[in-house]
Design an enzyme around this catalytic site. Structure first.
Site, PDB file in Angstrom:
ATOM      1  N   GLY A  30       0.793  -1.215   0.000  1.00 46.45           N
ATOM      2  CA  GLY A  30       0.000   0.000   0.000  1.00 46.45           C
ATOM      3  C   GLY A  30       0.826   1.266   0.000  1.00 46.45           C
ATOM      4  O   GLY A  30       2.030   1.255  -0.208  1.00 46.45           O
ATOM      5  N   HIS A  36       4.842   1.611  -7.999  1.00 43.31           N
ATOM      6  CA  HIS A  36       3.784   0.599  -7.975  1.00 43.31           C
ATOM      7  C   HIS A  36       2.901   0.697  -9.213  1.00 43.31           C
ATOM      8  O   HIS A  36       2.535  -0.323  -9.816  1.00 43.31           O
ATOM      9  CB  HIS A  36       2.894   0.804  -6.735  1.00 43.31           C
ATOM     10  CG  HIS A  36       3.576   0.609  -5.420  1.00 43.31           C
ATOM     11  ND1 HIS A  36       3.769   1.640  -4.538  1.00 43.31           N
ATOM     12  CD2 HIS A  36       4.102  -0.492  -4.833  1.00 43.31           C
ATOM     13  CE1 HIS A  36       4.369   1.189  -3.457  1.00 43.31           C
ATOM     14  NE2 HIS A  36       4.593  -0.103  -3.611  1.00 43.31           N
TER      15      HIS A  36
END
Length: 280
Positions: A30, A36
């Site tokens: 996260g 990402h």
């Protein structure tokens, strides 16, 4: 985008929606950044379905590490993933992944754990291997995407896939950097603006070492001292934990092998630990 918080919810969605298509998987903890997102985009482009997981894995953190403080922003992450065309977000809690005390663990030989980050993060890679294997078994992907910044982790996962005969193709994606050259990381959020500028010297120092080695001005045994001195010239605030050079499979080098070398480092700026690497 469907959000599954339990294994049963994921399995039901898989049977109804994913079973006939090719699945790409991006495991994360996260607090997503552009690094990402580059993995997500590669998966969306090359698979019928893309699954992203968000799970801060307690088993890969040491006693004095930043598990409790690790940055989180689920709502922002969910919005970004939905915008990128992700089909499913797997967002389990700790009890869902580790429902009771494990009776089995993964043992990794010292020849792997006694180098690079493994020397300083006791049982870290055992925790990484355990959670990734569990996630692979839950998600059942055809392709999985990892960033090159965590190069030792990538090599571990590739070895696990090979030795456990997992039918998954692993993809290493290039490090995404800020304009300064600093490798993107969720932990960059711990840095002040001035420290972020200072941290750019981690990568610049690696490039300096590469240049010196390739010009035959520096032997492999002198790399650590040269890099330490480079950082000291920039600021006493930066403290090198290690810098090590191996071949690209993380095997020892007896001599220079242009095109087959990996150099990785970990550096503290205050109490923030950052890693980076280059291939050359």
């Amino acid at each position: 985008m469907f959000v599954a918080k339990t294994i049963n919810a994921y399995q039901e969605y898989y049977e109804n929606t994913f079973k006939s298509g090719q699945i790409g998987f991006v495991p994360t903890m996260g607090f997503l950044h552009d690094g990402h997102i580059s993995l997500v985009r590669e998966s969306v482009k090359n698979n019928d379905f893309t699954v992203v997981s968000i799970f801060v894995n307690p088993k890969q953190f040491g006693q004095n590490e930043d598990l409790a403080a690790y940055p989180k922003d689920f709502n922002r992450d969910r919005e970004r993933l939905e915008t990128e065309g992700v089909d499913l977000l797997f967002f389990p809690d700790e009890v869902e992944i580790y429902p009771e005390k494990n009776q089995l663990s993964i043992h990794i030989l010292p020849e792997f754990t006694n180098i690079l980050c493994g020397r300083f993060r006791d049982s870290h890679f055992e925790g990484v291997a355990l959670v990734v294997l569990k996630l692979f078994n839950i998600i059942r992907p055809d392709n999985a995407y990892f960033g090159q910044k965590d190069y030792q982790q990538f090599q571990l996962i590739q070895t696990m896939i090979d030795e456990f005969n997992l039918a998954i193709k692993l993809h290493a994606m290039p490090i995404i950097r800020e304009k300064s050259g600093l490798a993107m990381s969720s932990r960059n959020s711990y840095l002040s603006p001035s420290d972020k500028l200072l941290a750019a010297n981690i990568y610049k120092g690696l490039l300096h070492i590469e240049e010196q080695v390739m010009a035959n001005n520096l032997s492999l045994k002198d790399v650590s001292l040269e890099y330490t001195n480079y950082l000291k010239l920039k600021s006493d605030k930066m403290k090198m934990q290690y810098i090590e050079v191996y071949d690209r499979r993380l095997k020892p080098l007896s001599q220079l092998e242009t095109g087959n070398m990996f150099m990785g480092t970990a550096v503290f700026i205050g109490n923030v630990r950052l890693i980076d690497n280059i291939l050359f």
